[in-house]
Write an enzyme that holds these catalytic residues in place. Structure first.
Site, PDB file in Angstrom:
ATOM      1  N   LYS A  35      53.503 -21.542  16.645  1.00  0.00           N
ATOM      2  CA  LYS A  35      53.515 -22.603  17.620  1.00  0.00           C
ATOM      3  C   LYS A  35      52.144 -23.233  17.765  1.00  0.00           C
ATOM      4  O   LYS A  35      51.996 -24.341  18.270  1.00  0.00           O
ATOM      5  CB  LYS A  35      53.923 -22.026  18.991  1.00  0.00           C
ATOM      6  CG  LYS A  35      55.258 -21.339  19.004  1.00  0.00           C
ATOM      7  CD  LYS A  35      55.449 -20.654  20.372  1.00  0.00           C
ATOM      8  CE  LYS A  35      56.614 -19.706  20.297  1.00  0.00           C
ATOM      9  NZ  LYS A  35      56.628 -18.746  21.418  1.00  0.00           N
ATOM     10  N   GLU A  86      47.288 -26.380  10.312  1.00  0.00           N
ATOM     11  CA  GLU A  86      47.082 -25.086  10.971  1.00  0.00           C
ATOM     12  C   GLU A  86      46.119 -25.257  12.143  1.00  0.00           C
ATOM     13  O   GLU A  86      45.251 -26.146  12.133  1.00  0.00           O
ATOM     14  CB  GLU A  86      46.543 -24.071   9.938  1.00  0.00           C
ATOM     15  CG  GLU A  86      46.186 -22.697  10.461  1.00  0.00           C
ATOM     16  CD  GLU A  86      47.329 -21.899  11.083  1.00  0.00           C
ATOM     17  OE1 GLU A  86      48.026 -22.456  11.944  1.00  0.00           O
ATOM     18  OE2 GLU A  86      47.476 -20.711  10.730  1.00  0.00           O
ATOM     19  N   ASP A  98      41.677 -17.580  10.312  1.00  0.00           N
ATOM     20  CA  ASP A  98      40.902 -16.382  10.639  1.00  0.00           C
ATOM     21  C   ASP A  98      40.822 -15.499   9.394  1.00  0.00           C
ATOM     22  O   ASP A  98      39.944 -15.692   8.549  1.00  0.00           O
ATOM     23  CB  ASP A  98      41.573 -15.689  11.828  1.00  0.00           C
ATOM     24  CG  ASP A  98      40.788 -14.517  12.372  1.00  0.00           C
ATOM     25  OD1 ASP A  98      39.591 -14.410  12.068  1.00  0.00           O
ATOM     26  OD2 ASP A  98      41.357 -13.701  13.120  1.00  0.00           O
ATOM     27  N   VAL A 133      39.663 -17.561  20.774  1.00  0.00           N
ATOM     28  CA  VAL A 133      39.688 -18.806  21.544  1.00  0.00           C
ATOM     29  C   VAL A 133      41.112 -19.166  21.972  1.00  0.00           C
ATOM     30  O   VAL A 133      42.086 -18.787  21.307  1.00  0.00           O
ATOM     31  CB  VAL A 133      39.058 -19.975  20.742  1.00  0.00           C
ATOM     32  CG1 VAL A 133      37.571 -19.736  20.549  1.00  0.00           C
ATOM     33  CG2 VAL A 133      39.745 -20.176  19.394  1.00  0.00           C
TER      34      VAL A 133
HETATM   35  P1  5GP Z   1      45.008 -15.569  10.040  1.00  0.00           P
HETATM   36  O1  5GP Z   1      46.313 -15.269   9.359  1.00  0.00           O
HETATM   37  O2  5GP Z   1      44.158 -16.600   9.340  1.00  0.00           O
HETATM   38  O3  5GP Z   1      44.248 -14.309  10.356  1.00  0.00           O
HETATM   39  O4  5GP Z   1      45.329 -16.090  11.466  1.00  0.00           O
HETATM   40  C1  5GP Z   1      45.915 -17.270  11.731  1.00  0.00           C
HETATM   41  C2  5GP Z   1      46.632 -17.165  13.052  1.00  0.00           C
HETATM   42  O5  5GP Z   1      46.053 -16.147  13.880  1.00  0.00           O
HETATM   43  C3  5GP Z   1      46.482 -18.429  13.835  1.00  0.00           C
HETATM   44  O6  5GP Z   1      47.509 -19.325  13.529  1.00  0.00           O
HETATM   45  C4  5GP Z   1      46.554 -17.921  15.256  1.00  0.00           C
HETATM   46  O7  5GP Z   1      47.907 -17.830  15.638  1.00  0.00           O
HETATM   47  C5  5GP Z   1      45.972 -16.528  15.208  1.00  0.00           C
HETATM   48  N1  5GP Z   1      44.556 -16.508  15.610  1.00  0.00           N
HETATM   49  C6  5GP Z   1      43.480 -16.212  14.854  1.00  0.00           C
HETATM   50  N2  5GP Z   1      42.343 -16.320  15.556  1.00  0.00           N
HETATM   51  C7  5GP Z   1      42.717 -16.711  16.796  1.00  0.00           C
HETATM   52  C8  5GP Z   1      41.984 -17.032  17.987  1.00  0.00           C
HETATM   53  O8  5GP Z   1      40.751 -16.981  18.084  1.00  0.00           O
HETATM   54  N3  5GP Z   1      42.736 -17.404  19.068  1.00  0.00           N
HETATM   55  C9  5GP Z   1      44.092 -17.484  19.035  1.00  0.00           C
HETATM   56  N4  5GP Z   1      44.704 -17.858  20.160  1.00  0.00           N
HETATM   57  N5  5GP Z   1      44.806 -17.206  17.935  1.00  0.00           N
HETATM   58  C10 5GP Z   1      44.128 -16.820  16.825  1.00  0.00           C
END
Ligand code: 5GP
Length: 187
Positions: free
Chosen positions: A50, A106, A110, A160
């Protein structure tokens, strides 16, 4: 005096990282750049639900081209602040991406695992092109190398919230982006 039930009632949300005017300005810059890069084509902008829904809604309106939209949802986080490393498809696209110029939208990159999974999944469906735009990039925890074509802001390693980003499904409707305080994370 009446009690304040507004979204700002929780004073412990955390420090301001990006205010609404800064986000608006950057989203318009990205829109202009994408408009130039995709001139003569009809990009298909896919939001990852979302979190990216608010960025996506603003970005499509900043792009001066005839475009189309779709939505995909993946899960792995539950209510935790960090990824489990496992990504699964929760909602698939409504339309085929075959032969289309797909731009994946996106909210934040992260570890990179979410976008990596979706790029592999969509890449096998025959799009004409496949690019990524992320509002925020948090490179410090990257686990997989992900090609990113457009980045709104590089941010340091903080959790965040706001502008679509949640903690336990809250704070998505903040117009700005804040660093979640330790009190809010723990409470
Ligand atoms: P990744 O798969 O790159 O680790 O993470 C992507 C997803 O992790 C993002 O779409 C988000 O939902 C969540 N996410 C990663 N870091 C943050 C953050 O600092 N805050 C929030 N609210 N969600 C995060």
């Amino acid at each position: 005096m009446k009690a304040d039930w507004s979204r700002r009632a929780d004073e412990n949300i955390g420090a301001l990282l990006l205010d609404a005017p800064a986000i608006r300005k950057r989203v318009h810059e990205l829109g202009d750049q994408i408009t130039g890069d995709y001139r003569g084509r009809n990009p298909h902008l896919i939001a990852i639900l979302k979190g990216a829904c608010i960025f996506h809604a603003d970005l499509v309106r900043a792009i001066d081209l005839s475009l189309s939209m779709d939505f995909i949802a993946v899960g792995s986080y539950g209510n935790a602040a960090r990824t489990s490393g496992e990504v699964r498809l929760l909602k698939d696209l409504d339309e085929s991406v075959e032969g289309r110029d797909v731009l994946l939208v996106e909210d934040i990159l992260d570890t990179g695992l979410t976008v990596h999974y979706i790029l592999q999944n969509l890449g096998s469906r025959g799009p004409r092109s496949l690019k990524v735009v992320t509002l925020l990039n948090k490179p410090s925890h990257r686990q997989v190398d992900v090609p990113v074509d457009y980045v709104g802001f590089e941010i340091p390693d903080h959790f965040v919230v706001g502008y679509g980003l949640d903690f336990k499904q809250r704070y998505r409707n903040l117009p700005e982006i804040r660093i979640l305080s330790r009190e809010a994370l723990g409470g």
